[in-house]
Design a protein around this motif. Sequence first.
Motif, PDB file in Angstrom:
ATOM      1  N   SER A  81       0.848  -1.254   0.121  1.00 51.54           N
ATOM      2  CA  SER A  81       0.074  -0.028   0.121  1.00 51.54           C
ATOM      3  C   SER A  81       0.868   1.176  -0.071  1.00 51.54           C
ATOM      4  CB  SER A  81      -0.939   0.030   1.214  1.00 51.54           C
ATOM      5  OG  SER A  81      -0.375   0.120   2.569  1.00 51.54           O
ATOM      6  N   GLN A  82       0.361   2.226  -0.561  1.00 46.85           N
ATOM      7  CA  GLN A  82       1.120   3.467  -0.731  1.00 46.85           C
ATOM      8  C   GLN A  82       1.106   4.201   0.823  1.00 46.85           C
ATOM      9  OE1 GLN A  82       2.420   4.480  -3.541  1.00 46.85           O
ATOM     10  NE2 GLN A  82       3.449   6.014  -2.761  1.00 46.85           N
ATOM     11  N   TYR A  83       0.200   4.081   1.450  1.00 46.88           N
ATOM     12  CA  TYR A  83       0.444   4.411   2.889  1.00 46.88           C
ATOM     13  C   TYR A  83       1.314   3.864   3.562  1.00 46.88           C
ATOM     14  CZ  TYR A  83      -0.743   4.624   7.796  1.00 46.88           C
ATOM     15  OH  TYR A  83      -0.571   4.918   9.366  1.00 46.88           O
ATOM     16  N   HIS A  84       1.730   2.506   3.528  1.00 48.17           N
ATOM     17  CA  HIS A  84       2.843   1.687   4.254  1.00 48.17           C
ATOM     18  C   HIS A  84       4.126   2.263   3.822  1.00 48.17           C
ATOM     19  CE1 HIS A  84       4.353  -1.668   6.403  1.00 48.17           C
ATOM     20  NE2 HIS A  84       5.350  -1.532   5.489  1.00 48.17           N
ATOM     21  N   LEU A  85       4.124   2.452   2.311  1.00 44.86           N
ATOM     22  CA  LEU A  85       5.415   2.887   1.877  1.00 44.86           C
ATOM     23  C   LEU A  85       5.614   4.393   2.350  1.00 44.86           C
ATOM     24  CD1 LEU A  85       5.161   1.569  -1.702  1.00 44.86           C
ATOM     25  CD2 LEU A  85       6.648   0.716  -0.029  1.00 44.86           C
ATOM     26  N   GLU A  86       4.615   5.262   2.429  1.00 40.61           N
ATOM     27  CA  GLU A  86       4.994   6.618   2.957  1.00 40.61           C
ATOM     28  C   GLU A  86       5.155   6.708   4.315  1.00 40.61           C
ATOM     29  OE1 GLU A  86       1.558   8.824   1.475  1.00 40.61           O
ATOM     30  OE2 GLU A  86       2.162   8.559  -0.789  1.00 40.61           O
ATOM     31  N   GLU A  87       4.605   5.825   5.162  1.00 40.08           N
ATOM     32  CA  GLU A  87       4.703   5.883   6.457  1.00 40.08           C
ATOM     33  C   GLU A  87       6.003   5.225   6.850  1.00 40.08           C
ATOM     34  OE1 GLU A  87       3.252   6.650  10.429  1.00 40.08           O
ATOM     35  OE2 GLU A  87       2.607   7.363   8.707  1.00 40.08           O
ATOM     36  N   PHE A  88       6.664   4.362   6.401  1.00 39.91           N
ATOM     37  CA  PHE A  88       7.673   3.625   6.967  1.00 39.91           C
ATOM     38  C   PHE A  88       9.000   3.456   6.109  1.00 39.91           C
ATOM     39  CE2 PHE A  88       3.828   1.432   8.802  1.00 39.91           C
ATOM     40  CZ  PHE A  88       4.114   1.675   9.966  1.00 39.91           C
ATOM     41  N   TYR A  89       8.882   4.152   5.074  1.00 37.83           N
ATOM     42  CA  TYR A  89      10.056   3.823   3.957  1.00 37.83           C
ATOM     43  C   TYR A  89      10.565   5.280   3.657  1.00 37.83           C
ATOM     44  CZ  TYR A  89       9.681  -1.164   3.150  1.00 37.83           C
ATOM     45  OH  TYR A  89       9.421  -2.495   3.325  1.00 37.83           O
ATOM     46  N   GLN A  90      11.723   5.439   3.422  1.00 37.06           N
ATOM     47  CA  GLN A  90      12.593   6.586   2.658  1.00 37.06           C
ATOM     48  C   GLN A  90      13.133   6.252   1.453  1.00 37.06           C
ATOM     49  OE1 GLN A  90      14.687   9.071   5.433  1.00 37.06           O
ATOM     50  NE2 GLN A  90      14.201   7.542   7.346  1.00 37.06           N
ATOM     51  N   THR A  91      13.256   7.367   0.698  1.00 37.09           N
ATOM     52  CA  THR A  91      14.472   7.180  -0.574  1.00 37.09           C
ATOM     53  C   THR A  91      15.627   7.426  -0.374  1.00 37.09           C
ATOM     54  OG1 THR A  91      13.909   9.104  -1.309  1.00 37.09           O
ATOM     55  CG2 THR A  91      12.000   7.710  -2.002  1.00 37.09           C
ATOM     56  N   PHE A  92      16.427   7.212  -1.449  1.00 35.88           N
ATOM     57  CA  PHE A  92      17.983   7.128  -1.214  1.00 35.88           C
ATOM     58  C   PHE A  92      18.232   8.825  -1.052  1.00 35.88           C
ATOM     59  CE2 PHE A  92      22.295   7.552  -3.545  1.00 35.88           C
ATOM     60  CZ  PHE A  92      22.931   6.941  -2.383  1.00 35.88           C
ATOM     61  N   SER A  93      17.559   9.657  -1.630  1.00 38.67           N
ATOM     62  CA  SER A  93      17.838  10.989  -1.438  1.00 38.67           C
ATOM     63  C   SER A  93      17.840  11.364  -0.110  1.00 38.67           C
ATOM     64  CB  SER A  93      17.092  11.935  -2.318  1.00 38.67           C
ATOM     65  OG  SER A  93      15.678  11.730  -2.086  1.00 38.67           O
ATOM     66  N   GLN A  94      17.073  10.793   0.939  1.00 40.81           N
ATOM     67  CA  GLN A  94      16.594  11.281   2.099  1.00 40.81           C
ATOM     68  C   GLN A  94      17.881  10.548   3.045  1.00 40.81           C
ATOM     69  OE1 GLN A  94      12.353   9.580   1.634  1.00 40.81           O
ATOM     70  NE2 GLN A  94      12.049  11.331   2.994  1.00 40.81           N
ATOM     71  N   VAL A  95      18.460   9.596   2.504  1.00 41.29           N
ATOM     72  CA  VAL A  95      19.543   9.133   3.237  1.00 41.29           C
ATOM     73  C   VAL A  95      21.050   8.989   3.166  1.00 41.29           C
ATOM     74  CG1 VAL A  95      17.587   7.365   4.290  1.00 41.29           C
ATOM     75  CG2 VAL A  95      19.562   6.858   2.339  1.00 41.29           C
ATOM     76  N   LYS A  96      21.250   9.612   1.956  1.00 43.08           N
ATOM     77  CA  LYS A  96      22.452   9.399   1.151  1.00 43.08           C
ATOM     78  C   LYS A  96      23.670  10.345   1.742  1.00 43.08           C
ATOM     79  CE  LYS A  96      21.653  12.660  -2.629  1.00 43.08           C
ATOM     80  NZ  LYS A  96      21.834  12.691  -4.165  1.00 43.08           N
ATOM     81  N   GLU A  97      23.152  11.484   2.615  1.00 40.68           N
ATOM     82  CA  GLU A  97      24.017  12.222   3.537  1.00 40.68           C
ATOM     83  C   GLU A  97      24.227  11.538   4.856  1.00 40.68           C
ATOM     84  OE1 GLU A  97      25.382  14.649   2.044  1.00 40.68           O
ATOM     85  OE2 GLU A  97      24.139  14.483   0.148  1.00 40.68           O
ATOM     86  N   LYS A  98      23.799  10.565   5.109  1.00 41.90           N
ATOM     87  CA  LYS A  98      24.039   9.694   6.529  1.00 41.90           C
ATOM     88  C   LYS A  98      24.904   8.715   6.219  1.00 41.90           C
ATOM     89  CE  LYS A  98      19.296  10.562   8.013  1.00 41.90           C
ATOM     90  NZ  LYS A  98      17.891  10.150   8.508  1.00 41.90           N
ATOM     91  N   ARG A  99      25.528   7.974   7.425  1.00 39.92           N
ATOM     92  CA  ARG A  99      26.168   6.887   7.372  1.00 39.92           C
ATOM     93  C   ARG A  99      25.794   5.660   7.912  1.00 39.92           C
ATOM     94  NH1 ARG A  99      32.685   8.684   7.251  1.00 39.92           N
ATOM     95  NH2 ARG A  99      32.453   9.691   5.111  1.00 39.92           N
ATOM     96  N   TYR A 100      25.790   4.606   7.724  1.00 37.75           N
ATOM     97  CA  TYR A 100      25.198   3.164   8.383  1.00 37.75           C
ATOM     98  C   TYR A 100      26.294   2.244   8.757  1.00 37.75           C
ATOM     99  CZ  TYR A 100      20.865   5.368   7.096  1.00 37.75           C
ATOM    100  OH  TYR A 100      19.571   6.325   7.006  1.00 37.75           O
ATOM    101  N   ASP A 101      25.856   1.551   9.727  1.00 40.62           N
ATOM    102  CA  ASP A 101      26.862   0.533  10.205  1.00 40.62           C
ATOM    103  C   ASP A 101      26.785  -0.713   9.452  1.00 40.62           C
ATOM    104  OD1 ASP A 101      27.849   1.918  12.642  1.00 40.62           O
ATOM    105  OD2 ASP A 101      25.687   1.720  13.276  1.00 40.62           O
ATOM    106  N   GLY A 102      25.486  -0.990   9.039  1.00 36.66           N
ATOM    107  CA  GLY A 102      25.246  -2.102   8.122  1.00 36.66           C
ATOM    108  C   GLY A 102      23.947  -1.724   7.077  1.00 36.66           C
TER     109      GLY A 102
END
Length: 302
Positions: A81-102
């Motif tokens: 559902s679009q609601y689920h995607l909008e509520e719980f997911y981000q796109t690459f443009s929203q995270v690419k300035e961050k760093r992740y352990d895994g």
Amino acid sequence: MPIKIPLHLPAKEILEKENIFIMDDTRASRQDIRPLNILILNLMPEKEKTERQLLRLLGNTPLQVNITFLKTATYNSKNTSQYHLEEFYQTFSQVKEKRYDGMIITGAPIELMEFEEVEYWDEMREILDWTKENVTSALHICWGAQAALYHHYGIGKYVLPKKCSGVFNHVVLDETEKLLRGFDDEFPAPHSRNTNISIKELEEHPELKILSVSDEAGPLIISSKDGARIMITGHLEYEATTLAEEYGRDRSRGIEIQVPEYYFPDNNPEKKPANRWRSHAHLFFSNWLNYYVYQETPFEWN
């Protein structure tokens, strides 16, 4: 220790009933602990099922884990559902300035397509390149593993004469490998794919090592020699009934498909299959989080 997920994620209630230690944002914010930050690029069509499968394994270790779900911006899932995607997911443009352990990159039902034909392949390439500097260790599953091998190492895939579907026996090739600590010498794991990777090409690549292999299903676990990239061609995260559901789905679509091998009791699809790989699945994810993420990642990203 718990896994931290969004307060209203549907998987939360299911996992709590299974006695998986779940912590929501509110409780986690009151704890002064350096958690591991894990990014999951979920490319599977039924995203909620995959969330549940992965969270079950990530939530059964002594480490506190923060989860961020990632979706592609260039392709919109039709089965979630679009609601689920909008509520719980981000796109690459929203995270690419961050760093992740895994990071975990899942499979996708597009393996018969050439990589360059995939609608989001350019975005995928950008994400794979980004992981080199911004992720301590990336775990790639099934098509995600094939994509990583192709993009990073130039190793392609080939189409099998028939689908590799079932629960196959595998052997451990390196008993000293940290990722496989505690594994039996032989262990079962599910596969579900129409393509495979050449063992010869993997063996000849100077940056890769095969950790586990099956005589029938081929290589299962492949690692870069620095542990920054782990590729697993099968599906240790699958639930007991997942292969049965895929088999039933394919048959309902009129696809000629053989019964998954070594899966149903007496090879009878009317009988309930057992999960014979659960303990190794938990051990694999625990080892990855501990040895290749927690032990290697900096306390503070600079």
